[in-house]
Motif scaffolding. Structure first.
Motif, PDB file in Angstrom:
ATOM      1  N   LEU A  43      22.721   7.140   3.736  1.00 30.28           N
ATOM      2  CA  LEU A  43      24.016   7.734   3.367  1.00 30.28           C
ATOM      3  C   LEU A  43      24.916   6.697   2.696  1.00 30.28           C
ATOM      4  O   LEU A  43      25.576   6.976   1.689  1.00 30.28           O
ATOM      5  N   LEU A  44      24.926   5.510   3.259  1.00 28.81           N
ATOM      6  CA  LEU A  44      25.778   4.453   2.699  1.00 28.81           C
ATOM      7  C   LEU A  44      25.296   4.058   1.301  1.00 28.81           C
ATOM      8  O   LEU A  44      26.092   3.847   0.381  1.00 28.81           O
ATOM      9  N   ASP A  45      23.975   3.977   1.164  1.00 33.67           N
ATOM     10  CA  ASP A  45      23.395   3.576  -0.120  1.00 33.67           C
ATOM     11  C   ASP A  45      23.668   4.633  -1.200  1.00 33.67           C
ATOM     12  O   ASP A  45      23.873   4.297  -2.361  1.00 33.67           O
ATOM     13  N   ALA A  46      23.698   5.922  -0.768  1.00 35.28           N
ATOM     14  CA  ALA A  46      23.901   7.006  -1.733  1.00 35.28           C
ATOM     15  C   ALA A  46      25.339   7.047  -2.261  1.00 35.28           C
ATOM     16  O   ALA A  46      25.580   7.465  -3.381  1.00 35.28           O
ATOM     17  N   GLN A  47      26.293   6.636  -1.415  1.00 39.20           N
ATOM     18  CA  GLN A  47      27.701   6.705  -1.848  1.00 39.20           C
ATOM     19  C   GLN A  47      28.422   5.401  -1.486  1.00 39.20           C
ATOM     20  O   GLN A  47      29.228   5.369  -0.561  1.00 39.20           O
ATOM     21  N   PRO A  48      28.122   4.351  -2.214  1.00 40.63           N
ATOM     22  CA  PRO A  48      28.703   3.041  -1.850  1.00 40.63           C
ATOM     23  C   PRO A  48      30.233   3.033  -1.877  1.00 40.63           C
ATOM     24  O   PRO A  48      30.852   2.256  -1.148  1.00 40.63           O
ATOM     25  N   ALA A  49      30.814   3.920  -2.661  1.00 41.04           N
ATOM     26  CA  ALA A  49      32.285   3.928  -2.713  1.00 41.04           C
ATOM     27  C   ALA A  49      32.884   4.427  -1.407  1.00 41.04           C
ATOM     28  O   ALA A  49      34.053   4.179  -1.121  1.00 41.04           O
TER      29      ALA A  49
ATOM     30  N   ALA B 215      33.692   4.697   9.320  1.00 39.82           N
ATOM     31  CA  ALA B 215      34.780   5.110  10.215  1.00 39.82           C
ATOM     32  C   ALA B 215      34.422   6.442  10.883  1.00 39.82           C
ATOM     33  O   ALA B 215      34.673   6.641  12.077  1.00 39.82           O
ATOM     34  N   ALA B 216      33.804   7.340  10.103  1.00 38.62           N
ATOM     35  CA  ALA B 216      33.416   8.647  10.667  1.00 38.62           C
ATOM     36  C   ALA B 216      32.300   8.481  11.702  1.00 38.62           C
ATOM     37  O   ALA B 216      32.284   9.158  12.728  1.00 38.62           O
ATOM     38  N   ILE B 217      31.400   7.589  11.417  1.00 39.79           N
ATOM     39  CA  ILE B 217      30.286   7.351  12.358  1.00 39.79           C
ATOM     40  C   ILE B 217      30.811   6.730  13.653  1.00 39.79           C
ATOM     41  O   ILE B 217      30.322   7.019  14.748  1.00 39.79           O
ATOM     42  N   GLY B 218      31.819   5.906  13.530  1.00 36.32           N
ATOM     43  CA  GLY B 218      32.459   5.346  14.724  1.00 36.32           C
ATOM     44  C   GLY B 218      31.935   3.963  15.093  1.00 36.32           C
ATOM     45  O   GLY B 218      30.767   3.639  14.824  1.00 36.32           O
ATOM     46  N   PRO B 219      32.806   3.168  15.738  1.00 40.03           N
ATOM     47  CA  PRO B 219      32.433   1.776  16.052  1.00 40.03           C
ATOM     48  C   PRO B 219      31.280   1.657  17.052  1.00 40.03           C
ATOM     49  O   PRO B 219      30.458   0.747  16.958  1.00 40.03           O
TER      50      PRO B 219
ATOM     51  N   LEU C  30      28.144  14.081  10.511  1.00 42.99           N
ATOM     52  CA  LEU C  30      29.064  13.082  11.069  1.00 42.99           C
ATOM     53  C   LEU C  30      29.695  12.261   9.937  1.00 42.99           C
ATOM     54  O   LEU C  30      30.915  12.079   9.893  1.00 42.99           O
ATOM     55  N   ALA C  31      28.849  11.801   9.015  1.00 43.62           N
ATOM     56  CA  ALA C  31      29.347  11.001   7.891  1.00 43.62           C
ATOM     57  C   ALA C  31      30.248  11.836   6.995  1.00 43.62           C
ATOM     58  O   ALA C  31      31.106  11.293   6.291  1.00 43.62           O
ATOM     59  N   ASP C  32      30.064  13.150   7.068  1.00 40.51           N
ATOM     60  CA  ASP C  32      30.857  14.053   6.237  1.00 40.51           C
ATOM     61  C   ASP C  32      32.188  14.396   6.898  1.00 40.51           C
ATOM     62  O   ASP C  32      32.913  15.264   6.418  1.00 40.51           O
ATOM     63  N   GLY C  33      32.467  13.770   8.007  1.00 44.85           N
ATOM     64  CA  GLY C  33      33.772  13.951   8.635  1.00 44.85           C
ATOM     65  C   GLY C  33      33.836  15.011   9.708  1.00 44.85           C
ATOM     66  O   GLY C  33      34.909  15.338  10.205  1.00 44.85           O
TER      67      GLY C  33
END
Lengths: 452, 106
Positions: free
Chosen positions: A177-183, A190-194, B20-23
């Motif tokens: 997911l991070l690689d697909a949308q680096p911006a 933050a959504a995934i959580g600490p 989750l990643a989608d908020g």
């Protein structure tokens, strides 16, 4: 004052009847005749100090005067034969008592059952205690029905150890997911959580992949792409191995379900890859041991069996346990509900349990051998209290397995804390128990046989 | 077509992380990673995700065997406009897994 031969004889008869042999008058509680008649009977058995002349008629006369049934000729022949010494009579009584404890858990009932039944029934009962020829086992085909799974992949079948793959999948999803949308890296983290980010970092660190436990440091397209490639490679490899292991495990389960017979169930709990490997090696050591190899035993090896969910696996294992003659239980430092229940269920079905306690767990071995709460269980069909055989090595496990299946074990009876304990000679394991408390015995058997 | 438990669980992880990643606030049957969704009409859905006032119930079908659960979830969602039910069929998952495997081995 040392006991006279007559005292010794009366004590032996008392033991045979399930009476307390200690005291001045061992048969006092059961004698229905007057003292002079007992004296006459004893005189016929001991006509002089150094003579012992017993036959079935004399023993029956004594039993009759103790309010007990008279014994058949085949019973007398089997246990006493042409007994011509007090020592041989005592040995015959001991032989009877061992079989009484083994079969019925009750001396009085055993005398009635074995002593008065027809030849045919007597032989059928006694056969259950006599050594069995290995010929029937040896004539079988080799047990080659079950396909092996590579040892390194055994853990991938575990519901708990398979979690390793699930964890890696979560990491893969995240990095993808991070690689697909680096911006949107910061926003997504933050959504995934600490808490989850820290876990992902820890899991990837286990694979020598660096992922920030907090913040976005180091996460950019240039680092994410190779990280993703690495995780994909790990995940693909693990999934592929898991799929192959599952395919074999599922087929093995179907084979187990339709085996024409099953000798041994292996009860264990496997959480980690190490548990799977240890258990697998132990099973190979036991069944590959020269002491049982010739018996061509069919055993349920849980490390190579798989079912799609825990309930199905549980039902499969219940059936395997029910079909097997013996359960081998592998002890661990902690109790686990599943396999401990299997131990108890085996005993409750009136079958043998051999508990293997690995080196280093000495206290556990003693606990199981002497006073584990599950160490004695009631056979729900016969009412006999069954105990566990404790062994400390795969070789001893194989040796006892052979002895169990071929009924080659030897026993001794000892009396401790108001109970008669039938102890297996080699392992000192208590396998049957008979209470010496008449009140408990009466209540126990009354309610055991009571049906609403 | 049926889905193995392994592929089913893998799909649940996949959708749960994406949502989750989608908020979304996500509850999912992913042991150790998410809280479990509450039971609905006797069944626990694979995922229940919330964004604002809207709840999305996601159920990954393993096959026909799941029909009682699907019926129960459909019945629950039909009378509640704030709940949307998204059923994902084994065929969709099969394509998704193929994609995953292709991507993994890429």
């Amino acid at each position: 004052m040392s006991a006279t031969p007559r005292d010794t004889f009366l004590a032996a008869v008392a033991k045979m009847l399930g009476e307390n042999p200690i005291g001045a008058s061992p048969l006092g509680a059961v004698l229905v005749c007057e003292g002079w008649l007992l004296e006459e009977i004893l005189h016929s058995i001991f006509p002089s100090d150094d003579k012992f002349t017993l036959d079935r008629d004399k023993l029956n006369r004594l039993l009759l005067n103790c309010g007990r049934p008279m014994i058949t000729e085949h019973f007398y022949e089997y246990f006493f034969g042409s007994v011509d010494s007090l020592e041989k009579f005592e040995a015959g009584v001991e032989k009877f008592r061992v079989k009484a404890m083994w079969l019925y858990g009750n001396f009085r009932f055993a005398l009635k059952k074995l002593g008065t039944t027809s030849t045919h029934e007597f032989e059928a009962e006694i056969r259950k205690t006599e050594p069995k020829s290995p010929a029937g086992f040896e004539a079988r085909e080799l047990f080659t029905d079950i396909d092996p799974i590579p040892t390194a992949d055994l853990g991938l079948l575990g519901y708990l150890s398979g979690k390793k793959i699930a964890d890696l999948d979560i990491c893969l999803e995240t990095v993808e997911l991070l690689d697909a949308q680096p911006a949107k890296i910061a926003e997504m983290l933050a959504a995934i959580g600490p808490e989850k980010q820290k876990r992902i970092s820890d899991i990837l660190a286990g694979h020598e992949i660096s992922f920030p436990p907090v913040g976005t440091g180091g996460l950019e397209p240039g680092t994410l792409a190779p990280m993703l490639a690495r995780i994909k490679s790990l995940s693909t490899s693990l999934h592929s191995r898991q799929n192959k292991a599952i395919e074999i495990g599922l087929k093995n389960t179907h084979r187990y379900l339709t085996l024409p017979y099953l000798d041994v169930y292996v009860a264990t709990s496997m959480r980690t890859q190490q548990d799977f490997e240890n258990q697998h090696h132990f099973i190979q050591d036991v069944f590959g041991d020269p002491q049982v190899r010739d018996l061509k035993l069919r055993y349920f090896d849980p490390t190579v069996s798989y079912a799609n969910d825990r309930i199905t696996k549980g039902v499969v294992e219940m059936l395997m346990l029910r079909r097997a003659q013996v359960t081998i239980y592998t002890a661990s430092s902690e109790d686990t509900l599943g396999k401990d229940s299997e131990l108890a269920a085996t005993l409750a079905q009136g079958k043998a349990v051999i508990a293997y306690v690995p080196p280093g767990l000495d206290a556990k071995a003693e606990l199981l051998r002497v006073d584990h709460p599950l160490g004695l269980q009631l056979d729900i069909t016969s009412g006999v209290v069954h105990g566990i055989i404790v062994v400390r090595s795969a070789q001893d496990c194989a040796k006892m397995l052979r002895k169990v299946l071929l009924r080659e074990r030897t026993f001794t009876i000892r009396h401790e804390k108001g109970n008669f304990l039938l102890e297996e000679v080699e392992t000192k394991s208590v396998l049957r128990v008979v209470s010496d408390d008449p009140y408990l015995t009466h209540a126990f058997w009354t309610f055991f046989h009571h049906r609403h | 077509m049926t889905l193995s438990i392994i592929d089913h669980d893998r799909a649940v992880r996949h959708y749960a992380m994406r949502m989750l990643a989608d908020g979304y606030e996500v509850k999912a049957r992913v042991e150790g990673w998410f809280d479990e969704p509450d039971i609905i009409k006797g069944y626990r859905p694979d995922i229940v995700a919330r964004k604002g006032d809207v709840f999305l119930i996601v159920e990954i079908e393993k096959g026909e065997i799941d029909w009682p659960k699907i019926k129960a979830l459909e019945s629950f969602a039909s009378g509640r406009p704030e709940f949307q039910l998204r059923l994902i069929t084994p065929e969709e998952i099969s394509r998704e897994i193929t994609d995953l495997n292709v991507r993994n081995s890429a």
